[in-house]
Motif scaffolding. Sequence first.
Motif, short mmCIF file in Angstrom:
data_model
loop_
_atom_site.label_atom_id
_atom_site.label_comp_id
_atom_site.label_asym_id
_atom_site.label_seq_id
_atom_site.Cartn_x
_atom_site.Cartn_y
_atom_site.Cartn_z
N LYS B 72 1.05 -1.31 0.14
CA LYS B 72 -0.02 -0.13 0.10
C LYS B 72 0.65 1.18 0.13
O LYS B 72 0.59 2.11 -0.59
CB LYS B 72 -0.81 0.15 1.24
N ALA B 73 1.87 1.23 0.96
CA ALA B 73 2.58 2.26 1.08
C ALA B 73 3.61 2.81 0.15
O ALA B 73 4.14 3.97 -0.33
CB ALA B 73 3.13 2.22 2.39
N LEU B 74 4.34 1.81 -0.43
CA LEU B 74 5.35 1.98 -1.41
C LEU B 74 4.94 2.73 -2.67
O LEU B 74 6.01 3.58 -2.96
CB LEU B 74 5.91 0.49 -1.98
N PRO B 75 4.11 2.22 -3.66
CA PRO B 75 3.86 3.21 -4.59
C PRO B 75 3.75 4.63 -4.39
O PRO B 75 4.38 5.60 -5.24
CB PRO B 75 2.47 2.70 -5.38
N PRO B 76 2.97 5.05 -3.38
CA PRO B 76 2.85 6.71 -3.27
C PRO B 76 4.20 7.35 -2.78
O PRO B 76 4.51 8.38 -3.15
CB PRO B 76 1.86 6.72 -1.99
N ILE B 77 4.94 6.56 -1.71
CA ILE B 77 6.39 7.00 -1.60
C ILE B 77 7.25 7.14 -2.85
O ILE B 77 7.77 8.23 -3.16
CB ILE B 77 7.24 5.88 -0.67
N VAL B 78 7.17 6.00 -3.60
CA VAL B 78 8.06 6.13 -4.88
C VAL B 78 7.46 7.28 -5.73
O VAL B 78 8.47 8.25 -6.25
CB VAL B 78 7.93 4.78 -5.78
N VAL B 83 8.73 12.87 -7.93
CA VAL B 83 8.40 14.12 -8.12
C VAL B 83 9.59 15.14 -7.31
O VAL B 83 10.18 16.02 -7.91
CB VAL B 83 6.95 14.63 -7.42
N LEU B 84 10.14 14.65 -6.27
CA LEU B 84 11.07 15.63 -5.76
C LEU B 84 12.37 15.50 -6.69
O LEU B 84 12.98 16.56 -6.75
CB LEU B 84 11.51 14.84 -4.35
N VAL B 85 12.81 14.37 -7.22
CA VAL B 85 13.83 14.05 -8.14
C VAL B 85 13.72 15.12 -9.32
O VAL B 85 14.82 15.83 -9.66
CB VAL B 85 13.86 12.78 -8.41
N LEU B 86 12.36 15.20 -9.99
CA LEU B 86 12.30 16.00 -10.86
C LEU B 86 12.28 17.37 -10.55
O LEU B 86 13.01 18.21 -11.49
CB LEU B 86 10.86 15.70 -11.51
N TRP B 87 11.86 17.75 -9.56
CA TRP B 87 11.85 19.24 -8.86
C TRP B 87 13.56 19.41 -8.84
O TRP B 87 13.70 20.74 -9.31
CB TRP B 87 11.15 19.24 -7.59
#
Lengths: 269, 326
Positions: B72-78, B83-87
């Motif tokens: 459950k938690a892994l996909p949103p964390i990824v 997003v942070l990496v792109l930013w």
Amino acid sequence: MAATLTEAAVDKSTTASATDPAYAARISHVSKSFGRPGAQQLVLDDITIDVAPGEFVTLLGASGCGKSTLLNLVAGLDKPSAGEIEVPGGRPALMFQEHALFPWLTAGKNIELALKMRGLAKSERRDEAERLLEIVRLKGAYGKRVHELSGGMRQRVALARAIAQDSQLLLMDEPFAALDAITRDVLHDELTRIWRETNLSVLFVTHNVREAVRLAERVVLLSSRPGRIAREWEVGIPQPRRIEDSAVADLSIEITEQLRGEIRRHGQH
Amino acid sequence: MASTETTTSDTPDAQPETRPDAREDARPDARPDAREAPKENGADLAGLEAGLDALETQTAQRTAFGRKLLSKALPPIVAVALVLVLWQLAYHFKVKEHYLLPSPADVGRTLQEKWLEGTLLDYVWTSLSRGALGFLISVAIGTPLGLIVARVKVVRAAIGPILSGLQSLPSVAWVPAAIIWFGLSDATIYAVVLLGAVPSIANGLVAGVDQVPPLYLRAGRVIGATGLNGVRHVLLPAALPGYIAGLKQGWAFSWRSLMAAELIVNAADLGVGLGQLLEQGRELQDMSWVLSAILLILIVGIGIELLIFAPIERRVLRSRGLLARG
Ligand SMILES: Nc1ncnc2c1ncn2[C@@H]1O[C@H](COP(=O)(O)OP(=O)(O)O)[C@@H](O)[C@H]1O
Ligand SMILES: [Mg+2]
């Protein structure tokens, strides 16, 4: 009937006192049409049926002949266009083809809601619900959610809920039609047993000829469009019967012939 | 519960005597032996039934808690990490000047400063308490309203369309009107929140009631649950899933409307909420500040939904078997 079933069975002969009405339901000259004035469809035409106290009557007919309509009228969910329906024992219990149990309640609480509506004190409901579950042989199912039960178990809980209404008359609208044959067979035995142990009168609707003969003391055949009483049969075969009994088969063949004749008439014009 | 053989074989059957004679004639010897001669052994039937029950009831298979959490938690964390990496990349390659597009770390530093000043939680709390109060008032108004619209034909014809129309009106459109009525005050903020959330909650309940299978209502009437009893014991519980969906949406509308109101209704004597924080950041042309405020607004909105509404909804749906397991 609030007493235990075993007592009720023993008392059966004495409970029907002289003041009791001679019928559990009296359907006299009932007609029902649907639709707006001018474009009316006559669904039931001049239906007259008496159900005696303690009697088991099946109402047999092809799909769409008005069986459910008639049961709804007897249950008071709808009003007849003409004729009268008397049910002296108070509001009848009704079982549907779908279990109609409330999915937000457990099996036990479903039954308790019916008990509550009937006015049973809160302190007595739990025990009574457990007792009713035992009658349908679902002792451990009190805390089970509806979706956790199999189709057959759901219908047994629904039966327990219907009995919980403590009504003299039980109406059943093809309650086993959606079950597999093995389960249905077992529930036939179960229903017969419960009926014999109580003083319930049953008006059971089905399109299944063998089921009608298997269960009933009297089979009433309805014709279609409009629904009229085509014929009645007394079923003298001793209970408990089996659906495979030759006597059941013989009568079923006779009734099926008549039913086919009724259906054939509709193809002739 | 005694088995059949103890109860039926010796049951006196005096039923025919209670019947009218006509019926007797019509049905000779139908009854006397009809209930005699038990064939089926009660214990056999019980055993057969128990076997069927066991065969037809599937045992629920529970996946291990750890694995469930992971899946459950892994996909949103990824997704967030991506997003942070792109930013960060956009910052690195200077897609915009740095004062226009600060790095994630800059935003984090701004948040940290506010945290160290000890004001951050105050901003969050000011908005959250307004949002919660506004939402609760909306529930108190929207619920009876929805019930009446769903059940009373005339009312439905009269205000049903207006209610669903209101839902598509952005509540920020109410801000000017509310300011004219109430000035720059809390009343203005709550008025905007209510105008945003009440229609959504009421509509959710209407939809919930409309979707109640008629079979339940009929079953309720059969067991005697009519009138108020029917509403309380059948209609409302049956409509609960739709109602909760409406509440969830009502919260989203409350929060959105609140931010719109806070952005515009900015007065010294009003507490500083997240919307006002955002507006201050804009006045200072401080992009890190603005982005921090946006982030906080997002986190609170999502957090409330995840921590409060999602578990309630899941519980209700699961208890009714409406949720696929897994
Ligand atoms: N509420 C209704 N409005 C209009 N027609 C109806 C309504 N209920 C039933 N009918 C019609 O009455 C006929 C009998 O229906 P029903 O009683 O459900 O049949 P059965 O239960 O025997 O299959 C059908 O032709 C059906 O279309
Ligand atoms: Mg039907």
